[in-house]
Scaffold this motif. Structure first.
Motif, PDB file in Angstrom:
ATOM      1  N   ALA A 120     -88.327  32.811  65.538  1.00  0.00           N
ATOM      2  CA  ALA A 120     -89.469  32.037  65.054  1.00  0.00           C
ATOM      3  C   ALA A 120     -89.746  30.900  66.011  1.00  0.00           C
ATOM      4  CB  ALA A 120     -89.189  31.486  63.656  1.00  0.00           C
ATOM      5  N   LYS A 121     -91.001  30.519  66.073  1.00  0.00           N
ATOM      6  CA  LYS A 121     -91.393  29.375  66.886  1.00  0.00           C
ATOM      7  C   LYS A 121     -90.686  28.123  66.383  1.00  0.00           C
ATOM      8  CE  LYS A 121     -96.095  31.063  67.441  1.00  0.00           C
ATOM      9  NZ  LYS A 121     -97.495  30.816  67.104  1.00  0.00           N
ATOM     10  N   GLU A 122     -90.416  27.213  67.304  1.00  0.00           N
ATOM     11  CA  GLU A 122     -89.765  25.963  66.940  1.00  0.00           C
ATOM     12  C   GLU A 122     -90.573  25.200  65.890  1.00  0.00           C
ATOM     13  OE1 GLU A 122     -88.210  22.039  69.259  1.00  0.00           O
ATOM     14  OE2 GLU A 122     -88.100  23.955  70.331  1.00  0.00           O
ATOM     15  N   SER A 123     -91.892  25.256  65.989  1.00  0.00           N
ATOM     16  CA  SER A 123     -92.731  24.551  65.012  1.00  0.00           C
ATOM     17  C   SER A 123     -92.562  25.143  63.612  1.00  0.00           C
ATOM     18  CB  SER A 123     -94.203  24.595  65.428  1.00  0.00           C
ATOM     19  OG  SER A 123     -94.654  25.937  65.541  1.00  0.00           O
ATOM     20  N   LEU A 124     -92.261  26.433  63.537  1.00  0.00           N
ATOM     21  CA  LEU A 124     -92.032  27.056  62.227  1.00  0.00           C
ATOM     22  C   LEU A 124     -90.622  26.770  61.714  1.00  0.00           C
ATOM     23  CD1 LEU A 124     -93.797  30.508  62.660  1.00  0.00           C
ATOM     24  CD2 LEU A 124     -94.581  28.554  61.308  1.00  0.00           C
ATOM     25  N   THR A 125     -89.640  26.779  62.588  1.00  0.00           N
ATOM     26  CA  THR A 125     -88.270  26.515  62.122  1.00  0.00           C
ATOM     27  C   THR A 125     -88.118  25.075  61.646  1.00  0.00           C
ATOM     28  OG1 THR A 125     -87.437  25.981  64.341  1.00  0.00           O
ATOM     29  CG2 THR A 125     -87.286  28.288  63.632  1.00  0.00           C
ATOM     30  N   ALA A 126     -89.049  24.209  62.030  1.00  0.00           N
ATOM     31  CA  ALA A 126     -89.031  22.825  61.555  1.00  0.00           C
ATOM     32  C   ALA A 126     -89.628  22.696  60.150  1.00  0.00           C
ATOM     33  CB  ALA A 126     -89.806  21.931  62.522  1.00  0.00           C
ATOM     34  N   HIS A 127     -90.203  23.763  59.643  1.00  0.00           N
ATOM     35  CA  HIS A 127     -90.788  23.726  58.291  1.00  0.00           C
ATOM     36  C   HIS A 127     -89.691  23.357  57.296  1.00  0.00           C
ATOM     37  CE1 HIS A 127     -92.546  25.130  54.536  1.00  0.00           C
ATOM     38  NE2 HIS A 127     -93.721  25.078  55.142  1.00  0.00           N
ATOM     39  N   PRO A 128     -89.984  22.498  56.322  1.00  0.00           N
ATOM     40  CA  PRO A 128     -88.934  22.021  55.414  1.00  0.00           C
ATOM     41  C   PRO A 128     -88.242  23.107  54.594  1.00  0.00           C
ATOM     42  CG  PRO A 128     -91.096  21.152  54.776  1.00  0.00           C
ATOM     43  CD  PRO A 128     -91.278  21.880  56.065  1.00  0.00           C
ATOM     44  N   SER A 129     -88.879  24.233  54.380  1.00  0.00           N
ATOM     45  CA  SER A 129     -88.233  25.268  53.564  1.00  0.00           C
ATOM     46  C   SER A 129     -87.307  26.182  54.366  1.00  0.00           C
ATOM     47  CB  SER A 129     -89.286  26.124  52.843  1.00  0.00           C
ATOM     48  OG  SER A 129     -89.985  26.918  53.782  1.00  0.00           O
ATOM     49  N   PHE A 130     -87.505  26.257  55.673  1.00  0.00           N
ATOM     50  CA  PHE A 130     -86.814  27.264  56.469  1.00  0.00           C
ATOM     51  C   PHE A 130     -85.295  27.109  56.449  1.00  0.00           C
ATOM     52  CE2 PHE A 130     -85.579  29.271  60.583  1.00  0.00           C
ATOM     53  CZ  PHE A 130     -85.980  30.556  60.277  1.00  0.00           C
ATOM     54  N   GLY A 131     -84.797  25.934  56.758  1.00  0.00           N
ATOM     55  CA  GLY A 131     -83.344  25.719  56.783  1.00  0.00           C
ATOM     56  C   GLY A 131     -82.699  26.006  55.442  1.00  0.00           C
ATOM     57  N   GLY A 132     -83.353  25.590  54.373  1.00  0.00           N
ATOM     58  CA  GLY A 132     -82.826  25.862  53.034  1.00  0.00           C
ATOM     59  C   GLY A 132     -82.779  27.346  52.723  1.00  0.00           C
ATOM     60  N   HIS A 133     -83.789  28.061  53.178  1.00  0.00           N
ATOM     61  CA  HIS A 133     -83.805  29.507  52.938  1.00  0.00           C
ATOM     62  C   HIS A 133     -82.702  30.211  53.733  1.00  0.00           C
ATOM     63  CE1 HIS A 133     -88.188  29.368  51.363  1.00  0.00           C
ATOM     64  NE2 HIS A 133     -87.308  29.178  50.411  1.00  0.00           N
ATOM     65  N   LEU A 134     -82.461  29.757  54.963  1.00  0.00           N
ATOM     66  CA  LEU A 134     -81.367  30.346  55.740  1.00  0.00           C
ATOM     67  C   LEU A 134     -80.027  30.072  55.067  1.00  0.00           C
ATOM     68  CD1 LEU A 134     -82.311  29.641  59.470  1.00  0.00           C
ATOM     69  CD2 LEU A 134     -82.719  31.698  58.119  1.00  0.00           C
ATOM     70  N   ARG A 135     -79.847  28.847  54.566  1.00  0.00           N
ATOM     71  CA  ARG A 135     -78.593  28.516  53.863  1.00  0.00           C
ATOM     72  C   ARG A 135     -78.443  29.363  52.603  1.00  0.00           C
ATOM     73  NH1 ARG A 135     -80.129  23.667  55.924  1.00  0.00           N
ATOM     74  NH2 ARG A 135     -81.174  22.927  54.037  1.00  0.00           N
ATOM     75  N   LEU A 136     -79.522  29.571  51.875  1.00  0.00           N
ATOM     76  CA  LEU A 136     -79.475  30.399  50.667  1.00  0.00           C
ATOM     77  C   LEU A 136     -79.048  31.825  51.010  1.00  0.00           C
ATOM     78  CD1 LEU A 136     -80.231  30.604  47.561  1.00  0.00           C
ATOM     79  CD2 LEU A 136     -82.388  31.540  48.374  1.00  0.00           C
ATOM     80  N   LEU A 137     -79.645  32.389  52.049  1.00  0.00           N
ATOM     81  CA  LEU A 137     -79.272  33.747  52.467  1.00  0.00           C
ATOM     82  C   LEU A 137     -77.819  33.788  52.954  1.00  0.00           C
ATOM     83  CD1 LEU A 137     -82.588  34.785  54.253  1.00  0.00           C
ATOM     84  CD2 LEU A 137     -81.669  35.758  52.120  1.00  0.00           C
ATOM     85  N   ALA A 138     -77.390  32.760  53.673  1.00  0.00           N
ATOM     86  CA  ALA A 138     -76.003  32.705  54.137  1.00  0.00           C
ATOM     87  C   ALA A 138     -75.040  32.646  52.954  1.00  0.00           C
ATOM     88  CB  ALA A 138     -75.803  31.506  55.070  1.00  0.00           C
ATOM     89  N   THR A 139     -75.400  31.882  51.945  1.00  0.00           N
ATOM     90  CA  THR A 139     -74.568  31.794  50.738  1.00  0.00           C
ATOM     91  C   THR A 139     -74.469  33.157  50.050  1.00  0.00           C
ATOM     92  OG1 THR A 139     -75.155  29.489  50.419  1.00  0.00           O
ATOM     93  CG2 THR A 139     -74.342  30.648  48.487  1.00  0.00           C
ATOM     94  N   ALA A 140     -75.524  33.949  50.165  1.00  0.00           N
ATOM     95  CA  ALA A 140     -75.536  35.288  49.566  1.00  0.00           C
ATOM     96  C   ALA A 140     -74.829  36.317  50.442  1.00  0.00           C
ATOM     97  CB  ALA A 140     -76.976  35.722  49.304  1.00  0.00           C
ATOM     98  N   GLY A 141     -74.327  35.893  51.615  1.00  0.00           N
ATOM     99  CA  GLY A 141     -73.546  36.797  52.450  1.00  0.00           C
ATOM    100  C   GLY A 141     -74.185  37.220  53.756  1.00  0.00           C
ATOM    101  N   VAL A 142     -75.387  36.773  54.042  1.00  0.00           N
ATOM    102  CA  VAL A 142     -76.033  37.134  55.307  1.00  0.00           C
ATOM    103  C   VAL A 142     -75.428  36.295  56.429  1.00  0.00           C
ATOM    104  CG1 VAL A 142     -78.219  37.209  56.592  1.00  0.00           C
ATOM    105  CG2 VAL A 142     -78.186  37.751  54.139  1.00  0.00           C
ATOM    106  N   GLU A 143     -75.045  36.946  57.505  1.00  0.00           N
ATOM    107  CA  GLU A 143     -74.586  36.268  58.713  1.00  0.00           C
ATOM    108  C   GLU A 143     -75.777  36.191  59.664  1.00  0.00           C
ATOM    109  OE1 GLU A 143     -71.533  35.081  59.874  1.00  0.00           O
ATOM    110  OE2 GLU A 143     -70.702  35.345  57.857  1.00  0.00           O
ATOM    111  N   PHE A 144     -75.796  35.149  60.475  1.00  0.00           N
ATOM    112  CA  PHE A 144     -76.881  34.968  61.438  1.00  0.00           C
ATOM    113  C   PHE A 144     -76.318  34.902  62.844  1.00  0.00           C
ATOM    114  CE2 PHE A 144     -78.591  33.361  57.478  1.00  0.00           C
ATOM    115  CZ  PHE A 144     -79.852  33.947  57.449  1.00  0.00           C
ATOM    116  N   THR A 145     -77.044  35.498  63.791  1.00  0.00           N
ATOM    117  CA  THR A 145     -76.660  35.374  65.193  1.00  0.00           C
ATOM    118  C   THR A 145     -77.030  33.978  65.657  1.00  0.00           C
ATOM    119  OG1 THR A 145     -78.778  36.234  65.968  1.00  0.00           O
ATOM    120  CG2 THR A 145     -76.994  37.828  65.689  1.00  0.00           C
ATOM    121  N   LYS A 146     -76.386  33.559  66.696  1.00  0.00           N
ATOM    122  CA  LYS A 146     -76.692  32.254  67.273  1.00  0.00           C
ATOM    123  C   LYS A 146     -77.851  32.389  68.243  1.00  0.00           C
ATOM    124  CE  LYS A 146     -72.065  30.613  66.671  1.00  0.00           C
ATOM    125  NZ  LYS A 146     -70.849  30.120  67.242  1.00  0.00           N
TER     126      LYS A 146
END
Length: 177
Positions: A120-146
């Motif tokens: 995603a574009k940097e301007s989109l990853t700065a959206h206030p919901s994005f980080g929370g959604h990634l954390r929610l998915l991670a809590t549900a077991g999704v791993e993310f690449t760096k």
């Protein structure tokens, strides 16, 4: 049945999708049976026929009709590449408006290993919901690449496929041990 683990490769519409056949080739060399599932827009960006010939399975991108059987074998693991801002946010919210999201939502609680590579574009990853959604998915077991899997210096940043394959091998096969 090939005895090879089945990997559902969910492809979203971002520039790396146009080279997804390269990733499929590397994943197959690494021992995976690959089944491609595309978002509707990604389905227009990729060569579905070539991918079907490459994998031996049709690319899923539209809903099945009543009575149609699933053309893909049961998944052993899931890889989402490229995982777009839109798909990640909808997935975290449980929105089921595409085949790709429906499959991701069904498999999220299944215990299968899931690896996602955000794009995603940097301007989109700065959206206030994005980080929370990634954390929610991670809590549900999704791993993310760096982000080291990206080549940000290129005008249309693309993934370093070998890094994705190596990470998939380590993470997605960990449950087999």
């Amino acid at each position: 049945m090939t005895g090879r683990p089945v990997l559902y490769l969910v492809v979203c519409a971002a520039p790396p999708a146009q080279r997804i056949g390269e990733l499929v080739e590397l994943l197959m060399r690494d021992g995976w049976t690959v089944c491609v599932i595309a978002t509707p827009t990604a389905a227009t960006w990729i060569d579905r026929q070539a991918l079907a010939e490459q994998t031996g399975h049709p690319v899923r991108w539209r809903p099945r009709l009543p009575g149609e059987t699933d053309p893909h074998p049961k998944a052993d693991a899931v890889l989402v590449v490229p995982a777009t801002f839109n798909t990640l946010n909808k997935w975290a919210l449980g929105i089921n408006d595409t085949v790709a999201l429906g499959i991701l939502n069904e498999l999220l609680g299944s215990g299968l290993p899931i690896l996602a590579s955000p794009y995603a574009k940097e301007s989109l990853t700065a959206h206030p919901s994005f980080g929370g959604h990634l954390r929610l998915l991670a809590t549900a077991g999704v791993e993310f690449t760096k982000t080291d899997a990206l080549r940000p210096s290129e005008p249309t940043a693309t993934f370093r496929w070998p890094l994705i394959v190596a990470r998939a091998g380590r993470h997605l096969r960990a449950s087999d041990a």
